[in-house]
Enzyme design. Structure first.
Site, PDB file in Angstrom:
ATOM      1  N   LYS A  84     -33.875  58.591  -8.777  1.00 41.56           N
ATOM      2  CA  LYS A  84     -33.714  58.125  -7.402  1.00 41.56           C
ATOM      3  C   LYS A  84     -32.570  58.932  -6.801  1.00 41.56           C
ATOM      4  O   LYS A  84     -31.714  59.456  -7.526  1.00 41.56           O
ATOM      5  CB  LYS A  84     -33.348  56.633  -7.395  1.00 41.56           C
ATOM      6  CG  LYS A  84     -33.613  55.927  -6.091  1.00 41.56           C
ATOM      7  CD  LYS A  84     -35.028  55.403  -5.975  1.00 41.56           C
ATOM      8  CE  LYS A  84     -35.277  54.714  -4.659  1.00 41.56           C
ATOM      9  NZ  LYS A  84     -36.613  54.107  -4.586  1.00 41.56           N
ATOM     10  N   GLY A 184     -42.519  38.422   5.299  1.00 36.87           N
ATOM     11  CA  GLY A 184     -42.330  39.837   5.636  1.00 36.87           C
ATOM     12  C   GLY A 184     -43.682  40.496   5.825  1.00 36.87           C
ATOM     13  O   GLY A 184     -44.409  40.720   4.854  1.00 36.87           O
ATOM     14  N   VAL A 185     -44.026  40.752   7.087  1.00 37.48           N
ATOM     15  CA  VAL A 185     -45.336  41.367   7.357  1.00 37.48           C
ATOM     16  C   VAL A 185     -45.126  42.731   8.015  1.00 37.48           C
ATOM     17  O   VAL A 185     -45.640  43.011   9.104  1.00 37.48           O
ATOM     18  CB  VAL A 185     -46.262  40.454   8.198  1.00 37.48           C
ATOM     19  CG1 VAL A 185     -46.834  39.345   7.336  1.00 37.48           C
ATOM     20  CG2 VAL A 185     -45.533  39.866   9.411  1.00 37.48           C
ATOM     21  N   GLY A 186     -44.338  43.550   7.340  1.00 39.41           N
ATOM     22  CA  GLY A 186     -44.122  44.933   7.793  1.00 39.41           C
ATOM     23  C   GLY A 186     -45.237  45.822   7.279  1.00 39.41           C
ATOM     24  O   GLY A 186     -46.397  45.418   7.249  1.00 39.41           O
ATOM     25  N   LYS A 187     -44.858  47.027   6.845  1.00 38.13           N
ATOM     26  CA  LYS A 187     -45.872  48.011   6.451  1.00 38.13           C
ATOM     27  C   LYS A 187     -46.770  47.474   5.327  1.00 38.13           C
ATOM     28  O   LYS A 187     -47.985  47.557   5.409  1.00 38.13           O
ATOM     29  CB  LYS A 187     -45.176  49.307   6.010  1.00 38.13           C
ATOM     30  CG  LYS A 187     -44.488  50.047   7.163  1.00 38.13           C
ATOM     31  CD  LYS A 187     -44.071  51.446   6.795  1.00 38.13           C
ATOM     32  CE  LYS A 187     -42.929  51.487   5.797  1.00 38.13           C
ATOM     33  NZ  LYS A 187     -41.638  50.965   6.323  1.00 38.13           N
ATOM     34  N   VAL A 188     -46.168  46.903   4.289  1.00 37.00           N
ATOM     35  CA  VAL A 188     -46.982  46.421   3.162  1.00 37.00           C
ATOM     36  C   VAL A 188     -47.593  45.051   3.486  1.00 37.00           C
ATOM     37  O   VAL A 188     -48.793  44.834   3.291  1.00 37.00           O
ATOM     38  CB  VAL A 188     -46.131  46.298   1.872  1.00 37.00           C
ATOM     39  CG1 VAL A 188     -46.977  45.758   0.737  1.00 37.00           C
ATOM     40  CG2 VAL A 188     -45.534  47.646   1.488  1.00 37.00           C
ATOM     41  N   GLY A 189     -46.756  44.131   3.986  1.00 34.68           N
ATOM     42  CA  GLY A 189     -47.196  42.750   4.204  1.00 34.68           C
ATOM     43  C   GLY A 189     -48.414  42.653   5.106  1.00 34.68           C
ATOM     44  O   GLY A 189     -49.331  41.862   4.849  1.00 34.68           O
ATOM     45  N   HIS A 190     -48.481  43.465   6.146  1.00 35.74           N
ATOM     46  CA  HIS A 190     -49.608  43.300   7.070  1.00 35.74           C
ATOM     47  C   HIS A 190     -50.914  43.799   6.458  1.00 35.74           C
ATOM     48  O   HIS A 190     -51.974  43.230   6.685  1.00 35.74           O
ATOM     49  CB  HIS A 190     -49.302  43.897   8.450  1.00 35.74           C
ATOM     50  CG  HIS A 190     -49.843  45.246   8.715  1.00 35.74           C
ATOM     51  ND1 HIS A 190     -49.176  46.385   8.349  1.00 35.74           N
ATOM     52  CD2 HIS A 190     -51.007  45.651   9.296  1.00 35.74           C
ATOM     53  CE1 HIS A 190     -49.888  47.434   8.704  1.00 35.74           C
ATOM     54  NE2 HIS A 190     -51.000  47.036   9.272  1.00 35.74           N
TER      55      HIS A 190
HETATM   56  N1  LIG Z   1     -43.744  50.644   1.371  1.00 36.88           N
HETATM   57  C1  LIG Z   1     -44.022  50.765   0.076  1.00 36.88           C
HETATM   58  O1  LIG Z   1     -44.895  51.547  -0.322  1.00 36.88           O
HETATM   59  C2  LIG Z   1     -43.283  49.929  -0.927  1.00 36.88           C
HETATM   60  C3  LIG Z   1     -43.490  50.192  -2.293  1.00 36.88           C
HETATM   61  C4  LIG Z   1     -42.855  49.388  -3.248  1.00 36.88           C
HETATM   62  C5  LIG Z   1     -42.037  48.347  -2.832  1.00 36.88           C
HETATM   63  N2  LIG Z   1     -41.857  48.124  -1.493  1.00 36.88           N
HETATM   64  C6  LIG Z   1     -40.986  47.012  -1.114  1.00 36.88           C
HETATM   65  O2  LIG Z   1     -41.750  46.061  -0.366  1.00 36.88           O
HETATM   66  C7  LIG Z   1     -40.938  45.453   0.639  1.00 36.88           C
HETATM   67  C8  LIG Z   1     -41.574  45.677   2.000  1.00 36.88           C
HETATM   68  O3  LIG Z   1     -41.698  47.065   2.240  1.00 36.88           O
HETATM   69  P1  LIG Z   1     -42.279  47.633   3.621  1.00 36.88           P
HETATM   70  O4  LIG Z   1     -42.522  49.073   3.406  1.00 36.88           O
HETATM   71  O5  LIG Z   1     -43.393  46.750   4.098  1.00 36.88           O
HETATM   72  O6  LIG Z   1     -41.017  47.449   4.547  1.00 36.88           O
HETATM   73  P2  LIG Z   1     -40.981  47.145   6.120  1.00 36.88           P
HETATM   74  O7  LIG Z   1     -39.590  47.387   6.551  1.00 36.88           O
HETATM   75  O8  LIG Z   1     -42.104  47.850   6.823  1.00 36.88           O
HETATM   76  O9  LIG Z   1     -41.328  45.576   6.191  1.00 36.88           O
HETATM   77  C9  LIG Z   1     -40.423  44.565   5.853  1.00 36.88           C
HETATM   78  C10 LIG Z   1     -40.625  43.451   6.846  1.00 36.88           C
HETATM   79  O10 LIG Z   1     -39.784  42.377   6.455  1.00 36.88           O
HETATM   80  C11 LIG Z   1     -39.193  41.839   7.623  1.00 36.88           C
HETATM   81  N3  LIG Z   1     -37.961  41.169   7.251  1.00 36.88           N
HETATM   82  C12 LIG Z   1     -36.735  41.706   7.027  1.00 36.88           C
HETATM   83  N4  LIG Z   1     -35.856  40.756   6.720  1.00 36.88           N
HETATM   84  C13 LIG Z   1     -36.517  39.586   6.733  1.00 36.88           C
HETATM   85  C14 LIG Z   1     -36.154  38.253   6.497  1.00 36.88           C
HETATM   86  N5  LIG Z   1     -34.907  37.914   6.157  1.00 36.88           N
HETATM   87  N6  LIG Z   1     -37.115  37.294   6.602  1.00 36.88           N
HETATM   88  C15 LIG Z   1     -38.379  37.618   6.947  1.00 36.88           C
HETATM   89  N7  LIG Z   1     -38.789  38.883   7.200  1.00 36.88           N
HETATM   90  C16 LIG Z   1     -37.873  39.845   7.090  1.00 36.88           C
HETATM   91  C17 LIG Z   1     -38.991  43.018   8.540  1.00 36.88           C
HETATM   92  O11 LIG Z   1     -38.893  42.616   9.892  1.00 36.88           O
HETATM   93  C18 LIG Z   1     -40.252  43.825   8.272  1.00 36.88           C
HETATM   94  O12 LIG Z   1     -41.311  43.496   9.158  1.00 36.88           O
HETATM   95  C19 LIG Z   1     -39.540  46.101   0.487  1.00 36.88           C
HETATM   96  O13 LIG Z   1     -38.774  45.291  -0.358  1.00 36.88           O
HETATM   97  C20 LIG Z   1     -39.839  47.412  -0.203  1.00 36.88           C
HETATM   98  O14 LIG Z   1     -38.727  47.875  -0.960  1.00 36.88           O
HETATM   99  C21 LIG Z   1     -42.471  48.870  -0.545  1.00 36.88           C
END
Ligand SMILES: NC(=O)c1ccc[n+]([C@@H]2O[C@H](COP(=O)([O-])OP(=O)(O)OC[C@H]3O[C@@H](n4cnc5c(N)ncnc54)[C@H](O)[C@@H]3O)[C@@H](O)[C@H]2O)c1
Length: 363
Positions: A84, A184-190
């Site tokens: 990392k 959390g419905v960001g990139k992964v959640g949605h």
């Molecule tokens: N993107 C990937 O490919 C990937 C891979 C492995 C692990 N992850 C992990 O998965 C998680 C989500 O990743 P992502 O890429 O969707 O990130 P992201 O930033 O797109 O989504 C995270 C979401 O969580 C919301 N959030 C932040 N704080 C919050 C809180 N206190 N309560 C409720 N919602 C909250 C944000 O507004 C955002 O919509 C992270 O922990 C990341 O490290 C992601």
């Protein structure tokens, strides 16, 4: 970030192979690359660009994160080690072409022992810039032959892990008829919500971002929304999917949770050692985070062979089998799944890693 402590560790007390400090005052680059293990292949892990409060805080984070990557790659069946990098600074103001290219030259100097990718604060177009100075870059944009946004297969892998957990909890590998809470419905959640809706689950969500909530509700009007994660966690759930920040599984959450399964994308979900035991005592099945969220790593690793989405998706589908293996070993050894996942990863590092000891002329 995963490690709040600002006391600098003695890196020689740890089991990391190599830690490299990269300093280029002219561009403002201050980066640390940590290679935890190359037992299974070159170390791969993203570059986190973040305004760490101190060098010690950055060092603690990169050491923790690189160890996590070793276990994630090993359990995912990849021929990759764990590494990392962190760049210290606010990406909104400090990121520039010269800085990213300077960083690329430092990564190049490691000769392929470390491959970089995106993480918090870095995006595919940044990797395209790094790649102008460096051959050991993945997670580039699709227009540069890269895998692009890794969240698609991360969500797919989490869904597969959840199916495996549902099979243990309720006898069938489906979420149909279950209530799943996605925090959390960001990139992964949605993406995860879409897969769950298609499988026939009822979804409740929460997110601090109104825009993120609006996007999901716009796509899936039946989704119910909670105003806080605390309210979501305390509601009647079958599955809890932490998909926001690390440390989601605290003693308080374990206490109030009605869900029988926890399976989500967030890294480092267990707030402290011992939570995995508390979950087991309450009869909650925890699908280990790094086991189920390795789809994104599988996606960017595929780019090293010339990216093929269908091949990467098929590989991410194997997270279902891996999660089953983790639960099986946990039952056989009488340990929580988090411990079983570590044992499986360590076993593969030992059994496959030792083959390097068989000398070949090309070595
Ligand atoms: N993107 C990937 O490919 C990937 C891979 C492995 C692990 N992850 C992990 O998965 C998680 C989500 O990743 P992502 O890429 O969707 O990130 P992201 O930033 O797109 O989504 C995270 C979401 O969580 C919301 N959030 C932040 N704080 C919050 C809180 N206190 N309560 C409720 N919602 C909250 C944000 O507004 C955002 O919509 C992270 O922990 C990341 O490290 C992601």
């Amino acid at each position: 970030m995963s490690s709040p402590t600002t006391v600098p560790p003695d890196v020689f007390d740890l089991d990391h192979e190599q830690v490299v400090f990269c300093n280029d005052p002219a561009t403002g680059l201050r980066a640390i690359v940590a290679i935890h293990s190359t037992a299974l292949g070159p170390a791969l892990g993203g570059t986190r660009f973040y305004p760490f409060s101190s060098t010690a805080a950055a060092l603690n984070d990169v050491l923790d994160l690189s160890r996590g990557m070793t276990y994630k790659a090993a359990l995912a069946g990849l021929d990759l080690g764990g590494g990392k990098a962190v760049i210290i600074g606010d990406p909104a103001t400090a990121k520039s072409e010269p800085l990213l290219r300077a960083y690329g030259r430092f990564v190049q100097s490691l000769g392929g022992r470390y491959y970089t990718a995106c993480d918090v604060g870095t995006y595919s177009p940044d990797m395209d810039v790094v790649a102008r100075e460096c051959s050991f870059v993945t997670g580039r944009s699709t227009s540069h032959g890269g895998a692009g946004d890794s969240s698609v297969l991360t969500a797919y892998g989490v869904f597969q892990g959840m199916r495996a957990a549902a099979e243990v909890a309720w006898g069938a590998p489906t979420l149909a008829g279950r209530t799943v809470g996605v925090a959390g419905v960001g990139k992964v959640g949605h993406h995860l919500v879409r897969l769950l809706v298609e499988d026939g689950a009822s979804i409740v969500i929460n997110d601090v971002s109104p825009a993120a909530v609006a996007r999901v509700v716009g796509e899936h009007p039946d989704v119910r929304v909670f105003g806080s994660t605390d309210k979501l966690v305390a509601s009647a759930l079958d599955v809890y999917a932490p998909c926001a920040l690390g440390g989601a599984l605290t003693d308080e959450v374990v206490e109030v949770l009605s869900a029988k399964v926890i399976c989500g994308a967030a890294n480092n979900q267990l707030a402290h050692p011992g939570v995995e035991k508390a979950l087991e005592e309450r009869g909650i099945l925890y699908a280990p985070d790094y086991c189920v969220n390795s789809g994104g790593l599988i996606q960017v690793a595929d780019e090293l062979e010339g990216f093929d989405f269908d091949r990467a998706k098929q590989r991410a589908g194997s997270i279902y089998d891996t999660t089953r293996d983790v639960f099986r070993l946990a039952a056989a050894d009488g340990v929580p799944p988090a411990i079983a996942a570590d044992r499986l990863a360590e076993r593969r590092m030992r059994d496959v890693g030792r083959l390097r000891g068989v000398w070949l002329p090309a070595d």
